[in-house]
Motif scaffolding. Structure first.
Motif, PDB file in Angstrom:
ATOM      1  N   ILE A 228       0.878  -1.174   0.000  1.00  0.00           N
ATOM      2  CA  ILE A 228       0.000   0.000   0.000  1.00  0.00           C
ATOM      3  C   ILE A 228       0.913   1.221   0.000  1.00  0.00           C
ATOM      4  O   ILE A 228       1.661   1.444   0.952  1.00  0.00           O
ATOM      5  N   SER A 231       2.008   7.194  -0.302  1.00  0.00           N
ATOM      6  CA  SER A 231       1.202   8.328  -0.771  1.00  0.00           C
ATOM      7  C   SER A 231      -0.293   8.043  -0.703  1.00  0.00           C
ATOM      8  O   SER A 231      -1.117   8.947  -0.805  1.00  0.00           O
ATOM      9  N   LYS A 232      -0.654   6.756  -0.508  1.00  0.00           N
ATOM     10  CA  LYS A 232      -2.059   6.350  -0.355  1.00  0.00           C
ATOM     11  C   LYS A 232      -2.340   5.932   1.091  1.00  0.00           C
ATOM     12  O   LYS A 232      -3.135   5.032   1.348  1.00  0.00           O
ATOM     13  N   ASP A 233      -1.649   6.574   2.006  1.00  0.00           N
ATOM     14  CA  ASP A 233      -1.826   6.336   3.446  1.00  0.00           C
ATOM     15  C   ASP A 233      -1.297   4.988   3.922  1.00  0.00           C
ATOM     16  O   ASP A 233      -1.690   4.504   4.990  1.00  0.00           O
ATOM     17  N   ASN A 254       1.806   3.906  -7.308  1.00  0.00           N
ATOM     18  CA  ASN A 254       0.972   4.017  -6.107  1.00  0.00           C
ATOM     19  C   ASN A 254      -0.434   3.448  -6.323  1.00  0.00           C
ATOM     20  O   ASN A 254      -1.371   3.780  -5.620  1.00  0.00           O
ATOM     21  N   ARG A 255      -0.537   2.565  -7.325  1.00  0.00           N
ATOM     22  CA  ARG A 255      -1.854   1.985  -7.621  1.00  0.00           C
ATOM     23  C   ARG A 255      -2.218   0.876  -6.624  1.00  0.00           C
ATOM     24  O   ARG A 255      -1.330   0.317  -5.966  1.00  0.00           O
ATOM     25  N   GLU A 256      -3.496   0.549  -6.565  1.00  0.00           N
ATOM     26  CA  GLU A 256      -3.956  -0.541  -5.704  1.00  0.00           C
ATOM     27  C   GLU A 256      -3.331  -1.830  -6.212  1.00  0.00           C
ATOM     28  O   GLU A 256      -3.381  -2.136  -7.391  1.00  0.00           O
TER      29      GLU A 256
END
Length: 283
Positions: A228, A231-233, A254-256
């Motif tokens: 994860i 940048s996406k917490d 930073n993709r899922e």
């Protein structure tokens, strides 16, 4: 009432030196020889030092011979005596009065027996790991300034040496992991996402994936990837980290993770199951 051992001593006529025992006008004498106790002590103080000085070598040789002939008995006696308060006080006093000479003697002995000392120290360290660890930690806590100054001076005086060993270390497997770790932690601190972990934790994680990319299985150009993205917490912690080749790390960005991974030609159900098992079960 007599306060001496009547089986060993007796009160008799006063001696030539007029040693009066407790104002009795008599001298305390040995029962066996009838000699005055105080006279014998005075004679010993006067005669023994001179006799010892004149016969020092012979007396020391006889003492060594007796010691080795009765070694077990002497060791047992010495062990018992060393436990007494008198022995402890005498030892402390002797060390205080002869500190420099004793230290010099110890240094010379250690130099002559360097191999024995090294072997003993290694054995003692292995048998008492916890003790040495606690002792080292306590010393470092109590002497932080001293250690810091020493290390700083040592590095300044041996600058070229430390540069060379650091250069070699950076090329080792552990050195590369530490460098990756430091880069990731520096970035994570900026985002307040860092949860402490060590280089050994990273090494263990890479071992779990056999030093292969967790996504495609390649072994080249491995990096630390946050499943994860920060940048996406996501958090910079060991439960959010896997090894990934530079290509996969850059492509994922930073993709899922599953959305990205399922679209790749190298997608593998077994590798994905392993990622889930090692990471998501820890969260």
């Amino acid at each position: 009432m007599n306060d001496f051992d009547t089986s060993k001593f007796v009160l008799a006529v006063i001696c030539k030196r007029n040693y009066d025992w407790n104002q009795t006008r008599q001298s305390l004498r040995y029962t066996s020889t009838r000699q005055c106790v105080e006279c014998q002590k005075a004679w010993g103080k006067e005669y023994r030092p001179r006799y010892y000085a004149e016969n020092q070598d012979r007396l020391q040789r006889k003492a060594r011979e007796y010691h080795w002939e009765n070694r077990d008995k002497r060791l047992e006696q010495m062990a018992e005596y060393s436990k007494t308060e008198s022995a402890k006080a005498s030892k402390i006093k002797h060390r205080e009065q002869n500190k420099d000479s004793l230290n010099a003697k110890t240094r010379k002995w250690r130099e002559r027996n360097a191999e024995h000392v090294s072997s003993y120290n290694q054995k003692h360290y292995q048998e008492n790991l916890e003790y040495h660890k606690q002792r080292s930690q306590k010393y470092r806590q109590d002497n932080q300034d001293k250690i810091s100054t020493y290390e700083k001076n040592r590095r300044q005086q041996n600058r070229d040496f430390f540069i060379s060993i650091n250069r070699v270390y950076r090329q080792t497997e552990h050195g590369k992991l530490v460098r990756l770790l430091n880069e990731q932690q520096r970035k994570a601190r900026k985002c307040n996402a860092y949860i402490p972990y060590t280089a050994n934790d990273i090494k263990a994680r890479f071992n779990q994936f056999e030093y292969k990319c967790a996504y495609c299985g390649k072994q080249e150009s491995l990096t630390i990837d946050h499943v994860i993205a920060i940048s996406k917490d996501g958090k910079d912690c060991i439960s959010n980290i896997i090894p990934a080749c530079l290509s996969c790390n850059s492509s994922k960005y930073n993709r899922e993770v599953y959305t990205w991974y399922a679209q790749q030609s190298f997608f593998d159900e077994k590798r994905w199951a392993k990622i889930q098992e090692l990471l998501f079960d820890e969260v």
